[in-house]
Every structure is written in structure tokens, then in C-alpha cells.
Enzyme design. Sequence first.
Site, PDB file in Angstrom:
ATOM      1  N   GLU A  54     -18.206  15.564 -33.269  1.00 45.44           N
ATOM      2  CA  GLU A  54     -17.422  15.926 -32.077  1.00 45.44           C
ATOM      3  C   GLU A  54     -17.331  17.445 -31.917  1.00 45.44           C
ATOM      4  O   GLU A  54     -17.542  17.973 -30.826  1.00 45.44           O
ATOM      5  CB  GLU A  54     -16.010  15.338 -32.170  1.00 45.44           C
ATOM      6  CG  GLU A  54     -15.944  13.814 -32.176  1.00 45.44           C
ATOM      7  CD  GLU A  54     -16.429  13.171 -30.874  1.00 45.44           C
ATOM      8  OE1 GLU A  54     -16.610  13.888 -29.871  1.00 45.44           O
ATOM      9  OE2 GLU A  54     -16.631  11.944 -30.873  1.00 45.44           O
ATOM     10  N   ASN A  58     -19.163  19.685 -28.998  1.00 45.59           N
ATOM     11  CA  ASN A  58     -18.357  20.536 -28.115  1.00 45.59           C
ATOM     12  C   ASN A  58     -18.892  21.964 -28.064  1.00 45.59           C
ATOM     13  O   ASN A  58     -18.990  22.565 -26.993  1.00 45.59           O
ATOM     14  CB  ASN A  58     -16.904  20.561 -28.578  1.00 45.59           C
ATOM     15  CG  ASN A  58     -16.147  19.314 -28.163  1.00 45.59           C
ATOM     16  OD1 ASN A  58     -16.659  18.482 -27.420  1.00 45.59           O
ATOM     17  ND2 ASN A  58     -14.916  19.190 -28.630  1.00 45.59           N
ATOM     18  N   ARG A 150     -18.515  12.661 -20.271  1.00 44.05           N
ATOM     19  CA  ARG A 150     -17.712  12.938 -21.454  1.00 44.05           C
ATOM     20  C   ARG A 150     -16.413  12.152 -21.308  1.00 44.05           C
ATOM     21  O   ARG A 150     -15.884  12.013 -20.203  1.00 44.05           O
ATOM     22  CB  ARG A 150     -17.414  14.435 -21.587  1.00 44.05           C
ATOM     23  CG  ARG A 150     -18.642  15.319 -21.727  1.00 44.05           C
ATOM     24  CD  ARG A 150     -19.573  14.879 -22.808  1.00 44.05           C
ATOM     25  NE  ARG A 150     -18.926  14.775 -24.114  1.00 44.05           N
ATOM     26  CZ  ARG A 150     -19.456  14.138 -25.155  1.00 44.05           C
ATOM     27  NH1 ARG A 150     -20.618  13.546 -25.060  1.00 44.05           N
ATOM     28  NH2 ARG A 150     -18.811  14.097 -26.294  1.00 44.05           N
TER      29      ARG A 150
HETATM   30  N1  ADP Z   1     -16.223  24.701 -28.247  1.00 44.51           N
HETATM   31  C1  ADP Z   1     -15.720  24.619 -27.009  1.00 44.51           C
HETATM   32  N2  ADP Z   1     -15.915  25.620 -26.114  1.00 44.51           N
HETATM   33  C2  ADP Z   1     -15.419  25.558 -24.857  1.00 44.51           C
HETATM   34  N3  ADP Z   1     -14.690  24.518 -24.381  1.00 44.51           N
HETATM   35  C3  ADP Z   1     -14.445  23.489 -25.220  1.00 44.51           C
HETATM   36  C4  ADP Z   1     -14.942  23.477 -26.561  1.00 44.51           C
HETATM   37  N4  ADP Z   1     -14.537  22.335 -27.139  1.00 44.51           N
HETATM   38  C5  ADP Z   1     -13.830  21.656 -26.221  1.00 44.51           C
HETATM   39  N5  ADP Z   1     -13.768  22.336 -25.049  1.00 44.51           N
HETATM   40  C6  ADP Z   1     -13.048  21.894 -23.839  1.00 44.51           C
HETATM   41  O1  ADP Z   1     -12.121  20.892 -24.187  1.00 44.51           O
HETATM   42  C7  ADP Z   1     -12.353  19.704 -23.427  1.00 44.51           C
HETATM   43  C8  ADP Z   1     -11.988  18.481 -24.255  1.00 44.51           C
HETATM   44  O2  ADP Z   1     -12.849  18.336 -25.361  1.00 44.51           O
HETATM   45  P1  ADP Z   1     -13.063  16.879 -25.990  1.00 44.51           P
HETATM   46  O3  ADP Z   1     -11.743  16.315 -26.365  1.00 44.51           O
HETATM   47  O4  ADP Z   1     -14.073  16.982 -27.064  1.00 44.51           O
HETATM   48  O5  ADP Z   1     -13.621  16.013 -24.781  1.00 44.51           O
HETATM   49  P2  ADP Z   1     -15.074  15.998 -24.091  1.00 44.51           P
HETATM   50  O6  ADP Z   1     -16.036  16.689 -24.995  1.00 44.51           O
HETATM   51  O7  ADP Z   1     -15.382  14.556 -23.950  1.00 44.51           O
HETATM   52  O8  ADP Z   1     -14.927  16.700 -22.781  1.00 44.51           O
HETATM   53  C9  ADP Z   1     -13.795  19.788 -22.998  1.00 44.51           C
HETATM   54  O9  ADP Z   1     -14.057  19.052 -21.829  1.00 44.51           O
HETATM   55  C10 ADP Z   1     -13.966  21.302 -22.792  1.00 44.51           C
HETATM   56  O10 ADP Z   1     -13.480  21.692 -21.522  1.00 44.51           O
HETATM   57 MG    MG Z   2     -16.138  16.547 -26.993  1.00 47.73          MG
END
Ligand code: ADP
Ligand code: MG
Lengths: 193, 100
Positions: A54, A58, A150
Amino acid sequence: MDRELRDEMKNEMELTFDAISSNEGLARVAVAAFVSRVNPTMEELSDVKTAVSEAVTNAIIHGYGNLEGYERRGRGVSAAGGVQAMEQGRGLPAAGEIRATEPGRHGKVRMQCRLEHGVLKVLIEDRGKGMEDVGKAMEPLYTTRPDLERSGMGFSFMEAFMDDLQVESAPGVGTIVRMQKKMTSGPWIPREE
Amino acid sequence: MDQFQVIDHCLMVKLPQELDHYQAGYFSREADSFLLRPEVCHVVFDFEDTEFMDSSGIGIIMGRYKKVAPLGGKIYAINVGKQVARILELSGMSRLVEVL
Ligand SMILES: Nc1ncnc2c1ncn2[C@@H]1O[C@H](COP(=O)(O)OP(=O)(O)O)[C@@H](O)[C@H]1O
Ligand SMILES: [Mg+2]
């Protein structure tokens, strides 16, 4: 496994890889191999792999906006940007140096693993676009990329599968995810020589 | 290798060993091209080969659910292993998907 022996086993690993989707599998295999030394249960192993998957996903798709793997069967992306940075003897290129949306260029993801007293600590870092509001991003079902299907469950899974999760992020700078989990150790299986 | 098969109004999708974001796009797109056929109503996800799935798998299931549910279609999951079962449970997917 012998408790004292397990507690003595300190170990550290660091891995830096290109922010391309096919490396999600690499990160999972690496952390699994690293932690297997303390003989975790099958469940602990899959928890750690899921959480790492995960965080790394991300970094790649949100941090750097790299959709190369997802849009497979499309054009290839050259690794030139990353290789250049390495040749110049630097670590991760700074956020400004790599524009995530620029085709043909992508950033690096750094994964650091530490094992001490049967506790696994993992750090996953990107120098991508970062987040304005970490609290909001961590809410279950919150996603900024519904277009990529996502689910917004990434942070929820990291929280559920690890004992502790800390996220540090700044817009335009990047994101650091720190997680840890105590390995309870499965039944001792002697290694064949 | 028959990853997609239509049997009796059901689209059977044989999912890969590791279902992550890298694999997700391909399976979503291919499944959707089969869902365009008027005789296809339901989707059966076969997890027989799947040893690992992360939240990307939830996206695939949710996406297909949104397509078939308004037309009365159902989503089924078969040959679900331990790791996949936990992910389905934790994400609340088990309410939308009939696990056989
Ligand atoms: N490393 C990262 N850099 C920038 N934005 C991030 C990062 N990790 C997460 N995000 C933001 O947080 C949101 C939620 O992450 P997550 O819970 O993993 O859900 P998803 O990946 O399904 O969108 C993402 O949609 C993104 O906007
Ligand atoms: Mg994610």
C-alpha cells in the site's frame, strides 16, 4: 524459536528503486525475505506485505503520479532520469528535479527496514508531490484518484495490519510513511544445511 | 491461458497470483470489454491462483459492482484464500460480494 536468539538478531536493510508499478512486487518480496529471519507467522508475513504494498503503491501513483504499469500496453517509460541522478552520486532526487507528470521521467522510492528485538520497522519515502492534509488523506475511503479505481483503503489497511503508523508529508516535498509491527514468531523450523 | 470466459451469463475472471495496482488496470479494462456484451450479467472472480491482493483488488471489484449492480447483476468470489478473505472482510466487500 529461541527468544533470546531472536531478540539478538538486529538487522537493517535499505532499498531504493524506481517509482514504477512493477516494483511493488519487488518491495513485497524484499520485506518478506528480510523479516523471514525472525520466523514470522504466515499471517504476520502477509500483513507486512500488504502494508508495504500500500505504502509503495501510494508513493508511485500518488507521490510521483506514475501510471506506467496501470496503463500497461501503452508506451514505455525510460529510466534515464533516475539513472542520471544515481551517476551523480546523489540519493533521492529532490521534488523539483523530477516532474512526476512529465512523460519519460520518474522518481525513486526508498524503503528502509529495521529489525530489532523482534520488531520490524519500515520506512517508505518518496520525494513526490506530498499531501496538504494528511489527516484527511488517511480517512477510510478517501481517494483523490477515483479515475484509477483507487478504493481509498490504503492507509486503513496499513493501520489495520501494522501496530503503528506515522505519516509525515509536505506539498511539493514528499512523503515519509513509518510503520512498525511486533513479530510474534511462528513455530521454529530448523533450516536444512 | 483463459483469464476471461463467459459461461451462462457470467463473466469468469481468473485473477493473477499477485493482484496489485500493477495488475489492476489490465484486469479492469479487459473485464469491462466483456461486460459490454448484452448476455453478460454477472461477474465471478476466481481467486484460485491469487496468493496476494491489496486495496487495488477492492477497486477492481467495486468498479465491476457499480457496472453490473444497477442491471441486477451480482458479483461472486470463488476459491478465496486466507489473505484475500481478510482483505474482503476488512474492506466491507463481503457485503457486496457473494463468497462461494
Ligand atoms: N505518497 C503519497 N504522496 C502523495 N499523496 C498521497 C501519498 N499517499 C497517499 N496520498 C493521498 O492520500 C489518498 C489516500 O490514500 P490511500 O488510503 O492509500 O487510498 P488510495 O491509494 O486508494 O487513493 C490518496 O488518494 C492520495 O491523495
Ligand atoms: Mg493507496
